[in-house]
Design an enzyme around this catalytic site. Sequence first.
Site, PDB file in Angstrom:
ATOM      1  N   GLU A  89      28.761 -21.112  14.472  1.00 24.87           N
ATOM      2  CA  GLU A  89      28.443 -22.475  13.900  1.00 24.87           C
ATOM      3  C   GLU A  89      29.759 -23.294  14.243  1.00 24.87           C
ATOM      4  OE1 GLU A  89      27.535 -20.049   9.983  1.00 24.87           O
ATOM      5  OE2 GLU A  89      26.326 -21.909   9.682  1.00 24.87           O
ATOM      6  N   ARG A 106      31.958 -29.520   8.489  1.00 22.69           N
ATOM      7  CA  ARG A 106      30.523 -29.155   8.202  1.00 22.69           C
ATOM      8  C   ARG A 106      30.094 -29.764   6.946  1.00 22.69           C
ATOM      9  NH1 ARG A 106      28.722 -23.653   5.029  1.00 22.69           N
ATOM     10  NH2 ARG A 106      26.482 -24.052   5.318  1.00 22.69           N
ATOM     11  N   ASN A 161      35.528 -26.269   7.617  1.00 23.98           N
ATOM     12  CA  ASN A 161      34.361 -25.974   6.828  1.00 23.98           C
ATOM     13  C   ASN A 161      34.705 -25.612   5.708  1.00 23.98           C
ATOM     14  OD1 ASN A 161      32.119 -24.674   5.548  1.00 23.98           O
ATOM     15  ND2 ASN A 161      31.527 -23.393   7.042  1.00 23.98           N
ATOM     16  N   ARG A 219      20.895 -14.305  -4.282  1.00 23.36           N
ATOM     17  CA  ARG A 219      20.229 -15.516  -4.518  1.00 23.36           C
ATOM     18  C   ARG A 219      18.628 -14.774  -4.491  1.00 23.36           C
ATOM     19  NH1 ARG A 219      22.112 -19.752  -0.409  1.00 23.36           N
ATOM     20  NH2 ARG A 219      24.095 -18.766  -0.343  1.00 23.36           N
ATOM     21  N   HIS A 253      21.436 -23.920   6.844  1.00 22.55           N
ATOM     22  CA  HIS A 253      22.029 -23.100   8.155  1.00 22.55           C
ATOM     23  C   HIS A 253      21.533 -23.717   9.388  1.00 22.55           C
ATOM     24  CE1 HIS A 253      21.829 -19.414   5.189  1.00 22.55           C
ATOM     25  NE2 HIS A 253      23.275 -19.883   5.696  1.00 22.55           N
TER      26      HIS A 253
END
Length: 401
Positions: free
Chosen positions: A388, A95, A7, A245, A184
């Site tokens: 993940e 990823r 990743n 964010r 996600h």
Amino acid sequence: MKIFVVNSGSSSLKYQLLDMDSGVVMTTGLVERIGDAMGKVSQKSWPGTEREAEVEREVAFPDHRAAMHTVVELVTGADTGVIASSAEIDAIGHRVVQGGETLFKSTLIDDDVVEKIRENCHLSPLHNPANLVGIEVARELFAGVPQVAVFDTEFHQTMPAEAFMYPIPYELYEELKIRRYGFHGTSHRYVAQQAAAMLGKAEDDVNLVTLHLGNGCSMAAVRGGKCIDTSMGLTPLAGVMMGTRSGDIDPAILPFLMKEKGLSMDEVDSILNKQSGLKGICGMNDMRDIHAAAEKGDKKAALAVDMFVYRIKKYIGAYYAVTGPLDALVFTAGIGENDEIVRARVCANLEHLGISIDPARNAGRKKVATAVQADGSKVAILVIPTNEELAIAKATLSVLK
Ligand code: ADP
């Protein structure tokens, strides 16, 4: 079968080596602050039951290539690693954040796929270029090893047009592919599958609202096991409130800020991505620090938590209206797995929706999947640690098969 999962982020590189036959994680590691004057690599390996090897080094990594070289050294090192050489790696799973409208299914990487990912960099300028560097370096260092791209957007591709289209001129969608993509996805899919298993139902027979609450936060509405809506949009800036964010705001705030404060587009973009969310309200973006400050009477910290929770509740209501009878709410990621306060407050006063949490079951961090609803709650409340890397490894394996 050993699969290496990569990743590659803008300044970090996370990796795991998994033995798919036994389902065991052999190595997990993280390179941080790539490109800075000083960086850091930390790795844990489990070569078997007899020893655990842990490495932590402060080293400068000028670029991803240097980082990947060190990773290969550590993974194959006699004292640090679990395999004798990189030839033991059967496949690599990467990823990739954004493949646009045409590239979303996990796929074997060739020059063509690399080119397509590059073409979509404008849709994800923070993530795609970093993902690409990881892919390019890995193709160089592991020549001949099959490499697979697994996309963040795949799970969300089942959204109907009414959910993924924005009410702006249709030509902008045709010309620039402006639409909701969602992110996600690997995590949402993983916890949705785990939730189905926990509920004793088939994967395509569950209605869920999944909540991935980490530094970045997103939610997904899942009907019949398929994603029908998600909170992030064209970019990962949309949706619920996050660490730094903003999530959803009135879009007219952008031109307003530019006009009133004479800011450039990049400056506004940076405010919304890096200086907003929890941090924008109270100056902190780690939920642990925020709770501690709120407890000491910091009003802005308390407000930040109130807003964070309120915005999630509103999404639950919105998604409940479109999923049909809900089987479960599923909490995951840093905050979702570890923060009993946020879970309790999100679920508070939702009894009229059949959602009722049990304080004792909810207490504490959850390292394993746990049901935390009260007896009699119509809707299950599940806390499921996301994985993940395992999901990417499984997707990689299924492409190879
Ligand atoms: P990322 O989006 O970077 O992958 P993670 O899923 O690791 O993020 O989540 C990181 C966030 O999880 C931290 O910023 C922190 O707010 C939160 N977190 C981690 N541990 C705890 C905890 N014990 N209690 C509350 N929040 C926690």
